[in-house]
Design a protein around this motif. Sequence first.
Motif, short mmCIF file in Angstrom:
data_model
loop_
_atom_site.label_atom_id
_atom_site.label_comp_id
_atom_site.label_asym_id
_atom_site.label_seq_id
_atom_site.Cartn_x
_atom_site.Cartn_y
_atom_site.Cartn_z
N LEU A 1 18.40 0.04 13.59
CA LEU A 1 18.64 -0.44 12.22
C LEU A 1 19.52 -1.67 12.28
O LEU A 1 20.70 -1.58 12.64
N ARG B 1 8.69 11.76 0.07
CA ARG B 1 9.39 11.47 1.34
C ARG B 1 10.83 11.01 1.16
O ARG B 1 11.63 11.13 2.07
N ARG C 1 5.94 -2.00 3.57
CA ARG C 1 5.99 -0.76 2.80
C ARG C 1 6.95 0.28 3.39
O ARG C 1 7.32 1.25 2.72
N THR C 2 7.32 0.09 4.66
CA THR C 2 8.20 1.10 5.28
C THR C 2 9.67 0.93 4.86
O THR C 2 10.46 1.84 5.02
N PHE D 1 26.08 8.11 6.11
CA PHE D 1 25.54 7.73 7.41
C PHE D 1 24.82 6.39 7.24
O PHE D 1 24.12 6.20 6.25
N ASN E 1 18.67 3.32 -2.45
CA ASN E 1 19.78 3.18 -1.52
C ASN E 1 20.47 1.83 -1.77
O ASN E 1 19.92 0.79 -1.44
N PHE F 1 16.40 8.66 10.61
CA PHE F 1 16.37 9.92 9.85
C PHE F 1 16.95 11.08 10.68
O PHE F 1 17.78 11.85 10.22
N ARG G 1 15.86 14.13 1.20
CA ARG G 1 15.76 15.18 2.23
C ARG G 1 17.04 15.25 3.07
O ARG G 1 17.46 16.32 3.49
N ASP H 1 0.85 -1.20 0.00
CA ASP H 1 0.00 0.00 0.00
C ASP H 1 0.89 1.25 0.00
O ASP H 1 1.21 1.81 1.05
N THR H 2 1.33 1.64 -1.20
CA THR H 2 2.16 2.84 -1.32
C THR H 2 1.84 3.53 -2.64
O THR H 2 0.99 3.07 -3.39
N CYS I 1 26.05 1.55 5.34
CA CYS I 1 26.04 2.61 4.32
C CYS I 1 27.31 3.45 4.31
O CYS I 1 27.56 4.18 3.37
N GLN J 1 14.17 -1.44 10.46
CA GLN J 1 14.56 -0.03 10.57
C GLN J 1 13.46 0.80 11.22
O GLN J 1 12.30 0.70 10.83
N ALA K 1 20.64 10.66 11.07
CA ALA K 1 21.32 10.77 9.77
C ALA K 1 21.43 12.24 9.36
O ALA K 1 22.50 12.70 8.95
O1 UT7 Z 1 21.02 4.35 4.63
C1 UT7 Z 1 20.81 3.80 5.89
C2 UT7 Z 1 20.27 4.81 6.80
N1 UT7 Z 1 18.85 4.94 6.59
C3 UT7 Z 1 18.30 6.13 6.37
O2 UT7 Z 1 19.00 7.10 6.27
C4 UT7 Z 1 16.80 6.21 6.33
C5 UT7 Z 1 16.31 7.29 7.24
N2 UT7 Z 1 14.85 7.37 7.30
C6 UT7 Z 1 14.12 7.82 6.27
O3 UT7 Z 1 14.63 8.10 5.21
C7 UT7 Z 1 12.64 8.04 6.50
O4 UT7 Z 1 12.36 7.95 7.86
C8 UT7 Z 1 11.72 7.04 5.73
C9 UT7 Z 1 11.81 7.31 4.24
C10 UT7 Z 1 12.16 5.60 6.02
C11 UT7 Z 1 10.26 7.23 6.15
O5 UT7 Z 1 9.87 8.58 5.95
P1 UT7 Z 1 9.16 9.41 7.13
O6 UT7 Z 1 8.85 10.73 6.57
O7 UT7 Z 1 10.05 9.34 8.31
O8 UT7 Z 1 7.83 8.62 7.33
P2 UT7 Z 1 7.26 7.96 8.68
O9 UT7 Z 1 7.99 6.71 8.99
O10 UT7 Z 1 7.17 9.02 9.72
O11 UT7 Z 1 5.80 7.58 8.21
C12 UT7 Z 1 4.81 8.59 7.91
C13 UT7 Z 1 3.53 7.92 7.47
C14 UT7 Z 1 3.07 6.81 8.40
O12 UT7 Z 1 1.68 6.82 8.42
P3 UT7 Z 1 0.88 7.48 9.64
O13 UT7 Z 1 1.34 6.76 10.86
O14 UT7 Z 1 1.28 8.92 9.62
O15 UT7 Z 1 -0.54 7.24 9.26
C15 UT7 Z 1 3.53 5.56 7.70
O16 UT7 Z 1 2.77 4.43 8.01
O17 UT7 Z 1 3.75 7.30 6.19
C16 UT7 Z 1 3.35 5.92 6.26
N3 UT7 Z 1 4.20 5.18 5.33
C17 UT7 Z 1 3.91 5.04 4.04
N4 UT7 Z 1 2.87 5.47 3.28
C18 UT7 Z 1 2.90 5.17 1.97
C19 UT7 Z 1 5.37 4.56 5.61
N5 UT7 Z 1 5.86 4.01 4.49
C20 UT7 Z 1 4.98 4.28 3.49
C21 UT7 Z 1 4.93 4.00 2.11
N6 UT7 Z 1 3.88 4.45 1.39
N7 UT7 Z 1 5.90 3.30 1.50
#
Ligand code: UT7
Length: 332
Positions: A194, A39, A155-156, A314, A286, A225, A261, A30-31, A116, A219, A228
Amino acid sequence: MKKIRAAITGINAWAPEYRLTNHELSKMVDTSDEWIMQRVGIKERRILKGEGLGTSHLGEQAVKGLLEKTGTSPDEIEILICATVTPDMQFPATANIISEKCGIKNAWSFDLGAACSGFLFALQTATSFIESGRFKKIIVVGADKMSSITDYTDRTTCPLFGDAAGAILLEPTTEEVGVMDSILHTDGSGQKYLHLKAGGSAKPASHETLEAKEHFIYQEGQSVFKFAVSSMADVAAEIMERNNLKPEDISWLVPHQANLRIIDATGRRMGLPPEKVMINIEHYGNTTAATIPLCIWEYESRLKKNDILILAAFGGGFTWGSIYLKWAYNPK
Ligand code: UT7
């Protein structure tokens, strides 16, 4: 006597042909393209298909192309380091398998695991070997088949990762080019945000670990985030300050490609305009240890001798760091 520096004298990268698009992902979980682009900034990622093909296959393609491109015989290579968190198997090292596949017989080789930040850690390790004066030709490969540890029902995490490899040839020079400085860090307390829960010696694979899906990336995105954004930007700014570099001195920022971002925040913190930031996350996602060499390889024709590059990453561990280097050659 002039200081021996370690210079990148060639670069190559390889990614599999198959492109997993946001459209296709949106049929699996569901994405949506809109959510992923807003994002994270990823449109598609490459996936290695084919039974029995692991990270060494990615590394093999990158290294074979590097040897050919630089006119280097496999016999000349003295050390090969492979940065990866997705080795073909627990042992032997994927570096050994890559060496074997590429006909590299006179080198000793080993894997290095820093997630990474793996490419930066491996580049600094190889730099120290070159600076010692004892070694003349070292290959550093960053390679990861992230699809092998990605849960395509989650999906996360499943939109984030892709498969690729990048490789460089490192050689000594007495010119003022090559790796000039590095700042590298680890903080093991970040492990909880992670990691891969099972399959290691602490929790070997079992029916239970399989059922609990503990062989996939775990993760906590938001926490990672937060760390990082601040750590990558801070360490890139620190290496600038320590070397008296102003934004106008810097030709390129080469950031780890995990999230657009995070990349934007790092560029802003360094005072760089967007056109000085290498970005290709949109097309590869990534690829963990491969992102930085993959990026430099794509921009290679735009690099000139003496260009100042700041590499920054990072990742899991936590691990993070920055390397300041001066590019060693003009476009060929
Ligand atoms: O390289 C290794 C190091 N890793 C990183 O640097 C990754 C760092 N983290 C990130 O880049 C971000 O945290 C993510 C891209 C993983 C996630 O973005 P976010 O803006 O932090 O989203 P979130 O986890 O706060 O989720 C926001 C909302 C949630 O819904 P509710 O609770 O607000 O209703 C999630 O369930 O987005 C939802 N969501 C999605 N919706 C659609 C999470 N994944 C998805 C998805 N499609 N794929």
